[in-house]
Design an enzyme around this catalytic site. Structure first.
Site, PDB file in Angstrom:
ATOM      1  N   GLU A   1      16.044 -32.691 -42.698  1.00  0.00           N
ATOM      2  CA  GLU A   1      16.118 -31.613 -43.864  1.00  0.00           C
ATOM      3  C   GLU A   1      14.936 -31.651 -44.770  1.00  0.00           C
ATOM      4  OE1 GLU A   1      18.364 -29.738 -43.300  1.00  0.00           O
ATOM      5  OE2 GLU A   1      20.196 -30.844 -42.732  1.00  0.00           O
ATOM      6  N   GLY A   2      13.828 -31.571 -44.099  1.00  0.00           N
ATOM      7  CA  GLY A   2      12.354 -31.637 -44.811  1.00  0.00           C
ATOM      8  C   GLY A   2      12.379 -33.344 -45.366  1.00  0.00           C
TER       9      GLY A   2
END
Length: 592
Positions: free
Chosen positions: A400-401
Site C-alpha cells: 500500500e505504498g
C-alpha cells in the site's frame, strides 16, 4: 461529537468525546469480532500448511465459508447482496482476521482493495453485475495496479488501452506485477492509460480474451497467498467496464489505497495482539535458571513495550475508523455522484490513513522481532508460529505504498491542504511563533490522571508546528527536495497522532469508569505518550540542526528545552505494572 477535519489534529486539540475507541464498540460489533476470531482459529489455522504448499483451493473454500458467515459482504450495500455495515465494523473484522496469516491477505485483497473500488466508484449496472457475486465469494476479486516499472510511482504505468474500431471494447496491453489473489481471482480492478495518456480504472474479468496470469512468485513470507503477474495481450474489455471515468483512475486508485492503508493498520493491530499473546504464554512456559523467563525484568520490559505500542496503534486505528465512518455515512451509495463524494470523504483523512499505515506496520515489526527474541533459538525454528509471523510481517512496510512514500505523503498532503485553505496550518504556525516569544505555561503538577501527559501532547503539537514552520520558512517551494526533513516532520506528526489518540482513549476510559478501573488504560497511555514525546524531542533537535546554525540554532534549541521540560516518568515501574497485567491475561489487555 465534534467533527474534526482531516489533519486538524496538528493544529487543534480534540476532546475525549470526539474520538471513537475500541471501548465504544457495540455488542453486535464485538460479536462479529468473536465470529471472525473463532473462524480464524477453527478453520483458517488448520488449513495454513496446505495453503503454504500453494493448494489455493483452500483459500477459495475459506473465502466462501467466510461469505456464509457474512464476512465478505460487510461493506457491500444490502441491495447488492451485502450487509452494508460501517467502517468501524469493517475495522473489527480486519483486525480479527489479522492473525490469519496468509489468508488475511487473501481476504483483504478480496473484500478491500478488490471490491471497494466497485462499491465506491461503480455505476449501478456495474454494482448489480459484480457485487452480489463478490459478496457471496462466487467470484473473487484482486487489485492490479503495480507494474514491473511502476511501483510507488503508479501514474507512470505503461499498460495501455485503446478503443477498438467498433467502439465496443478497450484493447489493453501490459503486465501487472505482484497481484495478490491473482492466481485464482475472477475479477481484477486494473489500471491502464487510455491512448497512452489518460489513467483509467477498468473491471477486467479473467475470462476476457487476452487475459492470462504468470507463475506464482516465491516470496519471503505470506507463503499461503497467491502472488502472480497479470498479463494483458490485446485483452478485450467492454466499454461498459470502465470504472468511474476515463482519465479519472487516479481518484479510484489513490482513495482505495487510503482505505487499504487504514485496513492494513487494523490487520497489523490484530497480528500484534496475537504475537504478544504467543510471547507472553511462551515466557511463562519456558524455564531457565530454575524459573520462568517471564519472571525476569528484561523479559517483562519487552512484553510491556510490545503492549504499549500496540495500544497506541489500536487507539489510532479506531479513532480513524470513526472519522472515516462520519464522512462516508452522509453519502447515499446509490446517488449518481456517490463516487466523487466518496473520493472526497476518503481523501479527507489521507494524512490519518498514512499515519496509521506507517505506525502500525512498524509496531508489528517491533512486536514480531521482540516475539522472536523472547522465544530465543526456538523463535528461529519453523515449527514455532512466531517464526512465520516474523517473515509475514515484513511486507507490511512495503504494501500500500512504502513507508518512505507514506512519510512523504503526510507533509505533502498537509501543505497542499494548507495552500487550498482547507486547513489553517500557516496561521497556526504564525500564531505559534508569536506565542513562543512569551513564557510557556508551566508543567502541571499531575494531580489529575493524565494531566501531565495531556500537557505533553500540547507541547508535542507546538514542537511539530515549530519545526515544520521553520522548514517552510527556510526552503519555501524547494521544500519538496528536502526529503530527510519531510520524513522527520512526518515522524513527528505520526507520533503526535499516536500519543494523542492514546491519551484521548485513556481519558475517555477514566471518564467512563473512574481512575481506578481505568488504570490499565492510564498506564499504557502514559508510557505511550512519554515514549512518543522522547522521539519527537529527539527528532526536533536533529531537524533543527539541519535547518539552522550558529546563534539561530542555539535560540531554537532553547525553545525546544522550554517546550520539552518535564520530570521523567518512572518507565521501569510502569513497564513492570503493564507486564504483570499482560502475563496475568496471557496476552494483550487494557484491564486495570
Amino acid at each position: 461529537m465534534t467533527r474534526h477535519k482531516g489533519g486538524s489534529f496538528l493544529i487543534e486539540a480534540a476532546a475525549p468525546e470526539d474520538v471513537f475507541t475500541p471501548e465504544d464498540l457495540s455488542a453486535e460489533q464485538r460479536a462479529i469480532g468473536d465470529t471472525v476470531r473463532e473462524f480464524v482459529e477453527r478453520e483458517v489455522w488448520p488449513a495454513l500448511p496446505a495453503m503454504e504448499r500453494h493448494e489455493f483451493e483452500h483459500n477459495v473454500r475459506l473465502l466462501r465459508r467466510a461469505a456464509e458467515l457474512g464476512l465478505t459482504g460487510i461493506e457491500i450495500p444490502e441491495e447488492f447482496g451485502g450487509l452494508g455495515l460501517d467502517k468501524v465494523t469493517a475495522a473489527v473484522v480486519t483486525e480479527n482476521m489479522g492473525p490469519g496469516a496468509s489468508f488475511a491477505v487473501t481476504f483483504g485483497a478480496h473484500t478491500g482493495i478488490g471490491t471497494l473500488p466497485i462499491v465506491f466508484f461503480g455505476n449501478r449496472d456495474q454494482k448489480a453485475r459484480y457485487l452480489p457475486a463478490l459478496a457471496s465469494a462466487e467470484k473473487i476479486a484482486a487489485y492490479a495496479l503495480t507494474e514491473p516499472e511502476s511501483g510507488s510511482d503508479a501514474l507512470s504505468a505503461r499498460t495501455t488501452a485503446r478503443l477498438s474500431p467498433d467502439g465496443q471494447h478497450y484493447i489493453l496491453n501490459g503486465t501487472k506485477q505482484w497481484i495478490s489473489n491473482g492466481g485464482f481471482a475472477d475479477v481484477f480492478v486494473l489500471y491502464a492509460k487510455v491512448d497512452g495518456e489518460k489513467f483509467t480504472a477498468f473491471i477486467v474479468e479473467r475470462g476476457f480474451p487476452g487475459v492470462s496470469t504468470g507463475a506464482e512468485e516465491h516470496k519471503m513470507g505470506l507463503l499461503g497467498s497467491s502472488t502472480v503477474q497479470v498479463i494483458l495481450q490485446d485483452a478485450q474489455v467492454p466499454v461498459a467496464n470502465v470504472l468511474h471515468e476515463v482519465g479519472k483512475g487516479h481518484q479510484v486508485a489513490f482513495n482505495i489505497l487510503n482505505i487499504g492503508r487504514f485496513k492494513l493498520a487494523a490487520g497489523c493491530v490484530g497480528s500484534s495482539k496475537h504475537v504478544l499473546g504467543l510471547a507472553a504464554r511462551y515466557a511463562q512456559e519456558r524455564h531457565q535458571f530454575g524459573r520462568p523467563i517471564a519472571s525476569f525484568p528484561l523479559i517483562q520490559q519487552k512484553l510491556a513495550d510490545m503492549a504499549v505500542r500496540t495500544y497506541a496503534a489500536e487507539s489510532m486505528v479506531y479513532r480513524t475508523a470513526g472519522l472515516l465512518e462520519e464522512g462516508l455515512a452522509e453519502i447515499d451509495p446509490g446517488a449518481e455522484d456517490a463516487g466523487r463524494l466518496s473520493a472526497r470523504a476518503i481523501h479527507e483523512y489521507a494524512v490519518e490513513a498514512s499515519a496509521n499505515k506507517v505506525f502500525a506496520s512498524e509496531v508489528l515489526d517491533f512486536v514480531v522481532d521482540e516475539g522472536v527474541q523472547i522465544h530465543g533459538g526456538y523463535g528461529y525454528m519453523r515449527e514455532y508460529e512466531v517464526e512465520r509471523a516474523f517473515r509475514d510481517a515484513r511486507i507490511n512496510r512495503i504494501f500500500e505504498g512504502t513507508n518512505e512514500i507514506n512519510r512523504l505523503l503526510v507533509p505533502g498532503e498537509l501543505v497542499r491542504r494548507a495552500l487550498k485553505g482547507d486547513l489553517a496550518l500557516l496561521p497556526a504556525m504564525e500564531q505559534l511563533q508569536r506565542e513562543l516569544v512569551t513564557l510557556v505555561p508551566p508543567v502541571p503538577a499531575g494531580a489529575v490522571p493524565l494531566e501531565v501527559e495531556s500537557w505533553l501532547v500540547e507541547a508535542a503539537r507546538k514542537l511539530t508546528l515549530m519545526v515544520a514552520g521553520l522548514g517552510v520558512q527556510k526552503y519555501g517551494t524547494a521544500l519538496e527536495g528536502e526529503q530527510e526533513l519531510l520524513a522527520g516532520v512526518a515522524d513527528m506528526v505520526i507520533d503526535l497522532f499516536a500519543m494523542e489518540s492514546a491519551i484521548l482513549r485513556a481519558r475517555k476510559a477514566v471518564l467512563r469508569s473512574g481512575p481506578e478501573d481505568a488504570q490499565g488504560h492510564v498506564d499504557l497511555a502514559t508510557a505511550a505518550t512519554h515514549d512518543a514525546f522522547d522521539r519527537i524531542e529527539s527528532t526536533a533537535r536533529r531537524l533543527l540542526a539541519a535547518i539552522e546554525e550558529g546563534d539561530a540554532l542555539r535560540s531554537q534549541l532553547a525553545v525546544v528545552r522550554k517546550l520539552a521540560r518535564r520530570d521523567p516518568v518512572n518507565r521501569v515501574a510502569l513497564g513492570r505494572r503493564i507486564a504483570r497485567r499482560v502475563l496475568a491475561a496471557g496476552g494483550y489487555t487494557v484491564a486495570g
